[in-house]
Design a protein around this motif. Structure first.
Motif, PDB file in Angstrom:
ATOM      1  N   VAL A  25      19.155  35.800   9.634  1.00 26.94           N
ATOM      2  CA  VAL A  25      19.895  35.269  10.771  1.00 26.94           C
ATOM      3  C   VAL A  25      20.852  34.198  10.280  1.00 26.94           C
ATOM      4  CG1 VAL A  25      19.675  34.066  12.980  1.00 26.94           C
ATOM      5  CG2 VAL A  25      17.975  35.770  12.314  1.00 26.94           C
ATOM      6  N   ALA A  26      22.032  34.178  10.847  1.00 34.09           N
ATOM      7  CA  ALA A  26      23.003  33.144  10.499  1.00 34.09           C
ATOM      8  C   ALA A  26      22.540  31.812  11.065  1.00 34.09           C
ATOM      9  CB  ALA A  26      24.382  33.507  11.042  1.00 34.09           C
ATOM     10  N   GLY A  27      22.411  30.813  10.192  1.00 35.03           N
ATOM     11  CA  GLY A  27      22.001  29.491  10.621  1.00 35.03           C
ATOM     12  C   GLY A  27      23.090  28.470  10.379  1.00 35.03           C
ATOM     13  N   ALA A  28      22.906  27.286  10.921  1.00 33.17           N
ATOM     14  CA  ALA A  28      23.920  26.243  10.786  1.00 33.17           C
ATOM     15  C   ALA A  28      24.159  25.873   9.334  1.00 33.17           C
ATOM     16  CB  ALA A  28      23.497  25.015  11.588  1.00 33.17           C
ATOM     17  N   ASP A  29      23.115  25.966   8.496  1.00 30.86           N
ATOM     18  CA  ASP A  29      23.248  25.597   7.079  1.00 30.86           C
ATOM     19  C   ASP A  29      23.174  26.813   6.166  1.00 30.86           C
ATOM     20  OD1 ASP A  29      23.406  22.826   7.662  1.00 30.86           O
ATOM     21  OD2 ASP A  29      21.226  22.785   7.934  1.00 30.86           O
ATOM     22  N   PRO A  82      22.352  31.347   5.798  1.00 33.96           N
ATOM     23  CA  PRO A  82      21.429  32.387   6.279  1.00 33.96           C
ATOM     24  C   PRO A  82      19.972  31.927   6.244  1.00 33.96           C
ATOM     25  CG  PRO A  82      23.011  33.283   4.720  1.00 33.96           C
ATOM     26  CD  PRO A  82      23.162  31.797   4.667  1.00 33.96           C
ATOM     27  N   GLU A  83      19.226  32.388   7.237  1.00 38.23           N
ATOM     28  CA  GLU A  83      17.797  32.088   7.330  1.00 38.23           C
ATOM     29  C   GLU A  83      17.003  33.387   7.399  1.00 38.23           C
ATOM     30  OE1 GLU A  83      18.270  27.988   9.993  1.00 38.23           O
ATOM     31  OE2 GLU A  83      17.345  29.785  10.854  1.00 38.23           O
ATOM     32  N   VAL A  84      15.780  33.336   6.893  1.00 40.73           N
ATOM     33  CA  VAL A  84      14.843  34.450   7.047  1.00 40.73           C
ATOM     34  C   VAL A  84      13.896  34.126   8.196  1.00 40.73           C
ATOM     35  CG1 VAL A  84      12.964  35.731   5.983  1.00 40.73           C
ATOM     36  CG2 VAL A  84      14.977  35.160   4.638  1.00 40.73           C
ATOM     37  N   TRP A  85      13.812  35.052   9.138  1.00 44.18           N
ATOM     38  CA  TRP A  85      12.877  34.898  10.243  1.00 44.18           C
ATOM     39  C   TRP A  85      11.820  35.986  10.135  1.00 44.18           C
ATOM     40  CZ3 TRP A  85      15.331  33.597  15.662  1.00 44.18           C
ATOM     41  CH2 TRP A  85      16.123  32.439  15.551  1.00 44.18           C
ATOM     42  N   LEU A  86      10.562  35.590  10.214  1.00 42.37           N
ATOM     43  CA  LEU A  86       9.461  36.534  10.349  1.00 42.37           C
ATOM     44  C   LEU A  86       8.940  36.393  11.773  1.00 42.37           C
ATOM     45  CD1 LEU A  86       7.453  35.963   7.022  1.00 42.37           C
ATOM     46  CD2 LEU A  86       9.445  37.428   7.426  1.00 42.37           C
ATOM     47  N   ARG A  87       9.029  37.464  12.525  1.00 39.75           N
ATOM     48  CA  ARG A  87       8.609  37.370  13.924  1.00 39.75           C
ATOM     49  C   ARG A  87       7.907  38.659  14.343  1.00 39.75           C
ATOM     50  NH1 ARG A  87      11.569  40.034  17.636  1.00 39.75           N
ATOM     51  NH2 ARG A  87      13.589  40.928  17.038  1.00 39.75           N
ATOM     52  N   HIS A  88       7.399  38.629  15.550  1.00 38.99           N
ATOM     53  CA  HIS A  88       6.755  39.797  16.142  1.00 38.99           C
ATOM     54  C   HIS A  88       7.465  40.098  17.454  1.00 38.99           C
ATOM     55  CE1 HIS A  88       3.644  42.500  17.712  1.00 38.99           C
ATOM     56  NE2 HIS A  88       3.151  42.541  16.491  1.00 38.99           N
ATOM     57  N   LEU A 131       7.827  32.398  11.145  1.00 36.00           N
ATOM     58  CA  LEU A 131       8.410  31.685  10.008  1.00 36.00           C
ATOM     59  C   LEU A 131       9.920  31.689  10.172  1.00 36.00           C
ATOM     60  CD1 LEU A 131       7.811  30.442   7.076  1.00 36.00           C
ATOM     61  CD2 LEU A 131       8.695  32.625   6.261  1.00 36.00           C
ATOM     62  N   ARG A 132      10.501  30.526   9.925  1.00 31.82           N
ATOM     63  CA  ARG A 132      11.960  30.386   9.964  1.00 31.82           C
ATOM     64  C   ARG A 132      12.343  29.522   8.776  1.00 31.82           C
ATOM     65  NH1 ARG A 132      15.517  27.833  14.997  1.00 31.82           N
ATOM     66  NH2 ARG A 132      17.516  27.740  13.873  1.00 31.82           N
ATOM     67  N   ALA A 133      12.945  30.151   7.776  1.00 28.08           N
ATOM     68  CA  ALA A 133      13.210  29.442   6.533  1.00 28.08           C
ATOM     69  C   ALA A 133      14.607  29.768   6.024  1.00 28.08           C
ATOM     70  CB  ALA A 133      12.188  29.815   5.469  1.00 28.08           C
ATOM     71  N   PRO A 134      15.354  28.776   5.572  1.00 26.77           N
ATOM     72  CA  PRO A 134      16.632  29.080   4.924  1.00 26.77           C
ATOM     73  C   PRO A 134      16.392  29.910   3.670  1.00 26.77           C
ATOM     74  CG  PRO A 134      16.023  26.783   4.594  1.00 26.77           C
ATOM     75  CD  PRO A 134      15.062  27.339   5.590  1.00 26.77           C
ATOM     76  N   LEU A 135      17.294  30.811   3.393  1.00 29.50           N
ATOM     77  CA  LEU A 135      17.119  31.678   2.231  1.00 29.50           C
ATOM     78  C   LEU A 135      16.830  30.869   0.977  1.00 29.50           C
ATOM     79  CD1 LEU A 135      19.835  34.484   2.592  1.00 29.50           C
ATOM     80  CD2 LEU A 135      17.366  34.715   2.739  1.00 29.50           C
ATOM     81  N   HIS A 136      17.616  29.817   0.768  1.00 23.96           N
ATOM     82  CA  HIS A 136      17.429  29.033  -0.454  1.00 23.96           C
ATOM     83  C   HIS A 136      16.142  28.217  -0.410  1.00 23.96           C
ATOM     84  CE1 HIS A 136      19.372  26.197   2.316  1.00 23.96           C
ATOM     85  NE2 HIS A 136      18.804  25.239   1.615  1.00 23.96           N
ATOM     86  N   GLY A 137      15.564  28.048   0.791  1.00 30.99           N
ATOM     87  CA  GLY A 137      14.338  27.274   0.907  1.00 30.99           C
ATOM     88  C   GLY A 137      13.079  28.066   0.628  1.00 30.99           C
ATOM     89  N   MET A 138      13.215  29.378   0.378  1.00 26.82           N
ATOM     90  CA  MET A 138      12.038  30.193   0.092  1.00 26.82           C
ATOM     91  C   MET A 138      11.746  30.299  -1.396  1.00 26.82           C
ATOM     92  SD  MET A 138      12.223  33.337   2.835  1.00 26.82           S
ATOM     93  CE  MET A 138      10.614  33.923   2.329  1.00 26.82           C
ATOM     94  N   LEU A 139      12.637  29.809  -2.235  1.00 26.36           N
ATOM     95  CA  LEU A 139      12.454  29.898  -3.677  1.00 26.36           C
ATOM     96  C   LEU A 139      12.654  28.524  -4.292  1.00 26.36           C
ATOM     97  CD1 LEU A 139      14.495  33.168  -4.269  1.00 26.36           C
ATOM     98  CD2 LEU A 139      12.006  32.948  -4.381  1.00 26.36           C
ATOM     99  N   THR A 140      11.862  28.236  -5.308  1.00 25.79           N
ATOM    100  CA  THR A 140      11.973  26.959  -6.003  1.00 25.79           C
ATOM    101  C   THR A 140      11.735  27.161  -7.489  1.00 25.79           C
ATOM    102  OG1 THR A 140      11.112  24.694  -6.195  1.00 25.79           O
ATOM    103  CG2 THR A 140       9.530  26.405  -5.638  1.00 25.79           C
ATOM    104  N   ALA A 141      12.383  26.343  -8.296  1.00 23.46           N
ATOM    105  CA  ALA A 141      12.124  26.338  -9.741  1.00 23.46           C
ATOM    106  C   ALA A 141      12.549  24.995 -10.299  1.00 23.46           C
ATOM    107  CB  ALA A 141      12.866  27.467 -10.445  1.00 23.46           C
TER     108      ALA A 141
END
Length: 673
Positions: free
Chosen positions: A19-23, A25-31, A39-49
């Motif tokens: 989904v397009a978010g203000a900051d 793209p975001e990933v939404w997991l919904r039913h 779950l609502r997470a920015p794409l870059h917020g789902m990965l870390t290193a």
């Protein structure tokens, strides 16, 4: 919000959306049947290193995303590392996540700590990390170090390698698929799982690094002890990759405290059937020999001689289980036609009933010192400093076993001494009349019969079983009604919502532990058998699921040269102990779990019990010198499957309950089948 950019769905109603978010793209997991996403997470917020020590959460820089063959493919970058995350539904409606980290630079990158993040949309979830964290361990002693939020641990520390977070009416679970990586020196490393508090409460699946109370590279290494342990870092040569696999599940749950049940019944690890080194009859034979070696005239020695520096003693309940061993002798004697065993059981019960009394009617001492010829109560050192007390857990166990022994005798047409029935009735009266204002039994009593503490806990749930024993022996319905009322209070306090789970039954610890849940489960099952009310079967089933979060569903590999590696030890089927004691032991209601499954038409539980019993055949001495023992049938109390004390090894601490429990369950399961 500009709308959905991409989506994939599965027939059961789960949907993954970009989904397009203000900051960005975001990933939404919904039913589809729920309003807000799970779950609502920015794409870059789902990965870390991160690189360098100590490790830290550094969100990746977003790259691209696309939907390809019903898969969402996300790319990102962290410094010299490129990342690719693929999300795809499985045939069973779960979401598989495959993450690939690659060193895209022309030089080696050292001390890499990479991972997958699931930022939670609440700051007050109920988090379950099986065996180590239940709703932030609310009953644990605040003066003792135990895991709390901010804990990231090795996958091999978790019986079910997963994290569940539940809030409002929903849950999300993250499961690992552990893959061992064996180094040139033979050591084995795994990934890690946990929940970080910053930035924001986040479920983290890392490539092996750990944290305790938010501090990186700190490991929980022994009872209430931590130590620096910088593990899990990876070095990547140019072009080298790290690949991890995880599974995500989400959906409704009510109340939120039952989220742990989703972990137990999401059956991702069924290919591991556990070890079966001994047949059930071999367990009976070996443990019977060990029991016979402990017989000392009027009971069974709590310890093997004085090898651990302990005086020769009989110990009732908890780590002794002298009365449970009497039941085993009676079971064997009645089954085999060996009257000398029945007589031993009678002698052991008579000795206890005649000698353990105190000035307070119904209150009994729990230990007899053979060489001193005297009875004594338990002691608890540390902050509590109780020089003498009677544990409700141990007293309840012993009286319940005495009642069962009396019933065994009665069913076999043997005389039941009136003193046994009187002892059961007196103890049941004490349990009822010394209740705390909350309606449950105190953790223990002083020699004067007053509560040793006003702490509310599930430790005394075994006393409900003893009250049911009084009912079955006397036929007086008042004991059934009282047992129902008391178990109702335990249910309200601990199991209606599991906000404050079972705790404080393990006397050398102070927190959530499986043994506190055992007696609630057994009492609920007993009430189901006595009343036929489905409500009690449902209570027992929820408690069984909670207990099964402590039981390994997979088997980690061990370092080369360790005892477990040399002997092919498999953890699958073994129960862990508590949020404070991170090792394996045989204390579990194995036969009751099997009987529950068979009696209620829930055969899955019976199958789990069979795996558990046979797994516990590991570590049993089969000949002198085996596993560090000289007497066949002996077995250590602690098996260390993770970085807690001595990973890959077992101890030789062998109180008599390590004989009593496997023997008792093997005998009962043989009879039931």
């Amino acid at each position: 919000m500009t709308g959905v950019l991409a989506a994939v769905a599965e027939p059961g109603g789960k949907v993954v959306e970009v989904v397009a978010g203000a900051d960005g793209p975001e990933v939404w997991l919904r039913h589809r049947d729920a309003g807000a996403p799970h779950l609502r997470a920015p794409l870059h917020g789902m990965l870390t290193a991160s690189t360098g020590r100590p490790w830290r959460i550094e969100p990746a820089e977003p790259g691209s995303f696309e939907v390809r063959d019903a898969q969402v493919v996300v790319t990102a970058r962290c410094g010299p590392l490129g990342a690719r995350l693929v999300l795809a539904f499985t045939a069973g409606g779960l979401l598989a996540l495959t993450t690939t980290w690659r060193n895209d630079s022309a030089h080696e990158v050292t001390d890499v700590a990479a991972g997958l993040l699931l930022p939670l949309s609440t700051q007050d979830p109920y988090v379950t990390m099986p065996g180590v964290l239940y709703n932030d361990n609310p009953s644990s002693d605040p003066d003792r170090r135990v895991p709390h939020l901010g804990y990231v641990c090795e996958e091999h520390r978790l019986p079910v390698p997963a994290v569940n977070a539940a809030w409002d009416d929903r849950y999300i679970s993250l499961f690992a698929h552990p893959e061992p990586a064996r180094a040139a020196d033979g050591t084995v490393r795994y990934g890690s799982l946990g929940v970080m508090r910053s930035p924001g409460l986040t479920v983290a699946a890392m490539t092996g690094v750990i944290a305790f109370d938010g501090a990186p590279d700190v490991c929980y290494v022994s009872k209430a002890e931590v130590a620096d342990l910088p593990i899990g870092y990876r070095d990547l040569t140019p072009g080298e990759t790290i690949v991890t696999r995880h599974t995500v599940d989400w959906g409704p749950v009510e109340p939120r405290g039952l989220g742990f049940r989703k972990l137990v019944h999401t059956k991702l690890y069924q290919e591991d059937r556990g070890a079966r080194p001994l047949e059930r009859e071999d367990i009976v034979r070996l443990k019977t020999g060990a029991m016979d070696a402990r017989w000392a005239g009027h009971g069974y020695l709590a310890y093997e001689g004085t090898r651990h520096g302990r005086p020769r003693s009989y110990l009732y309940g908890w780590t002794g289980q002298c009365m449970k061993l009497a039941r085993c002798d009676a079971l064997l004697g009645l089954d085999r036609g060996e009257p000398e065993r029945v007589e031993r059981a009678r002698r052991a019960a008579d000795f206890y009933v005649e000698g353990s009394t105190t000035p307070v009617r119904g209150l009994r001492s729990g230990r007899y010192l053979l060489d001193d010829g005297r009875w004594e109560m338990f002691r608890k050192d540390g902050p509590e400093n109780w020089p003498e007390f009677v544990s409700s857990r141990a007293h309840g166990e012993t009286i319940a076993d005495l009642a069962e022994l009396a019933l065994q005798f009665r069913e076999a047409g043997l005389e039941v001494p009136p003193a046994w029935e009187e002892a059961v009735a007196d103890a049941a009266a004490l349990f009822w009349h010394s209740r705390l204002p909350e309606g449950v039994v105190p953790l223990g009593w002083t020699p004067a019969g007053t509560p040793v503490t006003r702490l509310v806990s599930a430790a005394g749930a075994a006393c409900v079983q003893a009250m049911l024993g009084a009912y079955r022996l006397s036929g007086e319905r008042v004991w059934l009604l009282r047992a129902e009322e008391m178990l109702g209070h335990y249910h309200r306090l601990h199991a209606a919502t599991f906000e404050r789970p079972f705790a404080h039954a393990t006397l050398d610890a102070s927190g959530e532990d499986k043994e506190a849940g055992m007696y609630y489960f057994q009492a609920a099952f007993d009430l189901y058998r006595l009343t036929g009310r489905e409500r009690y079967a449902e209570w027992a089933e929820a408690a069984a699921d909670w207990l099964l979060t402590f039981v390994y569903v997979w088997s980690p590999e061990f370092d080369a040269g360790s005892t477990f590696e040399r002997r092919g030890f498999k953890a699958c089927g073994w129960p862990a102990v508590s949020v404070q004691n991170h090792h394996l032991d045989v204390f579990f209601p194995t036969s009751e779990l099997m009987e529950f499954g068979l009696a209620t038409g829930r055969p899955w539980y019976a199958a789990r019990a069979d795996t558990i019993l046979h797994a516990m055949g590991q570590g049993i001495c089969q000949e002198p010198g085996d596993w560090g023992f000289e007497t066949p049938g002996e077995q250590g109390e602690g098996f260390f499957q993770t970085n807690w004390q001595r990973k890959g090894e077992a101890n030789t601490w062998n109180p008599s309950w390590v004989i009593a429990l496997p023997l008792y369950h093997a005998l009962r399961m043989r009879k039931a089948t």
